[in-house]
Design a protein around this motif. Structure first.
Motif, mmCIF file in Angstrom:
data_model
loop_
_atom_site.group_PDB
_atom_site.id
_atom_site.type_symbol
_atom_site.label_atom_id
_atom_site.label_comp_id
_atom_site.label_asym_id
_atom_site.label_seq_id
_atom_site.Cartn_x
_atom_site.Cartn_y
_atom_site.Cartn_z
ATOM 1 N N MET A 62 0.823 -1.207 0.000
ATOM 2 C CA MET A 62 0.000 0.000 0.000
ATOM 3 C C MET A 62 0.864 1.266 0.000
ATOM 4 O O MET A 62 0.530 2.250 -0.674
ATOM 5 C CB MET A 62 -0.958 0.022 1.205
ATOM 6 N N CYS A 63 1.978 1.248 0.723
ATOM 7 C CA CYS A 63 2.885 2.401 0.726
ATOM 8 C C CYS A 63 3.479 2.632 -0.664
ATOM 9 O O CYS A 63 3.554 3.773 -1.130
ATOM 10 C CB CYS A 63 4.001 2.209 1.750
ATOM 11 N N ILE A 64 3.872 1.563 -1.314
ATOM 12 C CA ILE A 64 4.450 1.690 -2.660
ATOM 13 C C ILE A 64 3.389 2.156 -3.652
ATOM 14 O O ILE A 64 3.653 3.014 -4.506
ATOM 15 C CB ILE A 64 5.105 0.368 -3.100
ATOM 16 N N LEU A 65 2.182 1.618 -3.549
ATOM 17 C CA LEU A 65 1.097 2.061 -4.437
ATOM 18 C C LEU A 65 0.722 3.521 -4.174
ATOM 19 O O LEU A 65 0.405 4.260 -5.108
ATOM 20 C CB LEU A 65 -0.115 1.135 -4.306
ATOM 21 N N ALA A 66 0.783 3.944 -2.917
ATOM 22 C CA ALA A 66 0.527 5.352 -2.593
ATOM 23 C C ALA A 66 1.613 6.240 -3.205
ATOM 24 O O ALA A 66 1.321 7.333 -3.704
ATOM 25 C CB ALA A 66 0.458 5.542 -1.078
ATOM 26 N N ALA A 67 2.853 5.781 -3.189
ATOM 27 C CA ALA A 67 3.935 6.540 -3.826
ATOM 28 C C ALA A 67 3.695 6.640 -5.328
ATOM 29 O O ALA A 67 3.959 7.686 -5.941
ATOM 30 C CB ALA A 67 5.290 5.887 -3.534
ATOM 31 N N ALA A 68 3.183 5.575 -5.932
ATOM 32 C CA ALA A 68 2.852 5.611 -7.364
ATOM 33 C C ALA A 68 1.775 6.660 -7.628
ATOM 34 O O ALA A 68 1.873 7.430 -8.596
ATOM 35 C CB ALA A 68 2.384 4.231 -7.836
#
Length: 156
Positions: A62-68
């Protein structure tokens, strides 16, 4: 135009990485045969025998997708009513996080703490350099935000 291309590239790379982490959270072992081998390659902690919990893996995904998503916001691929200051702060924070991970990942102390192979080799060749590139991408996108001149005039 360049900012949108960088934004799209960064969002796509982070989106793909986030989706792979999401798949791992639900038990996928791609690209390895089992979870122990996967854990040795992507976590690398000494003596690791299994992947982190589903909750931990979901959090990272979720953190990586939020960064995307933030990369898409910075490049104006997605427009939401977000303060330019918040947008800028988020970009700088993400740049710092990725640059820190990329740089710390090749430090001798980090490598001594995480000696597991194949993580160590993958980290040197892929993970750390990719994190540095992502961090630089966030810096570039943040400083490419429109109307920087009025932002700086408010500071002084």
């Amino acid at each position: 135009m360049i900012a949108q291309t960088l934004s799209l590239s960064l969002a796509a790379v982070l989106g793909l990485i986030g989706l792979v982490h999401l798949a791992w959270a639900f038990g996928a072992t791609f690209p390895y045969a089992n979870r122990q081998t996967l854990a040795r390659a992507v976590v690398g902690r000494r003596g690791i025998t299994q992947m982190p919990s589903m909750t931990a893996s979901l959090f990272v995904a979720m953190c990586i997708l939020a960064a995307a998503a933030w990369a898409a916001l910075l490049g104006r691929l997605v427009i939401l009513p977000i303060s330019p200051w918040l947008l800028m702060a988020g970009g700088l924070i993400l740049a710092a996080i990725f640059l820190f991970r990329g740089i710390i990942g090749v430090m001798p102390a980090f490598e001594r703490a995480l000696p597991e192979q194949p993580f160590l080799t993958l980290n040197r060749r892929i993970y750390s350099p990719l994190c540095v590139l992502i961090g630089l991408g966030f810096l570039a996108l943040t400083f490419a935000l429109p109307n920087w001149s009025w932002r700086f005039s408010l500071l002084g």
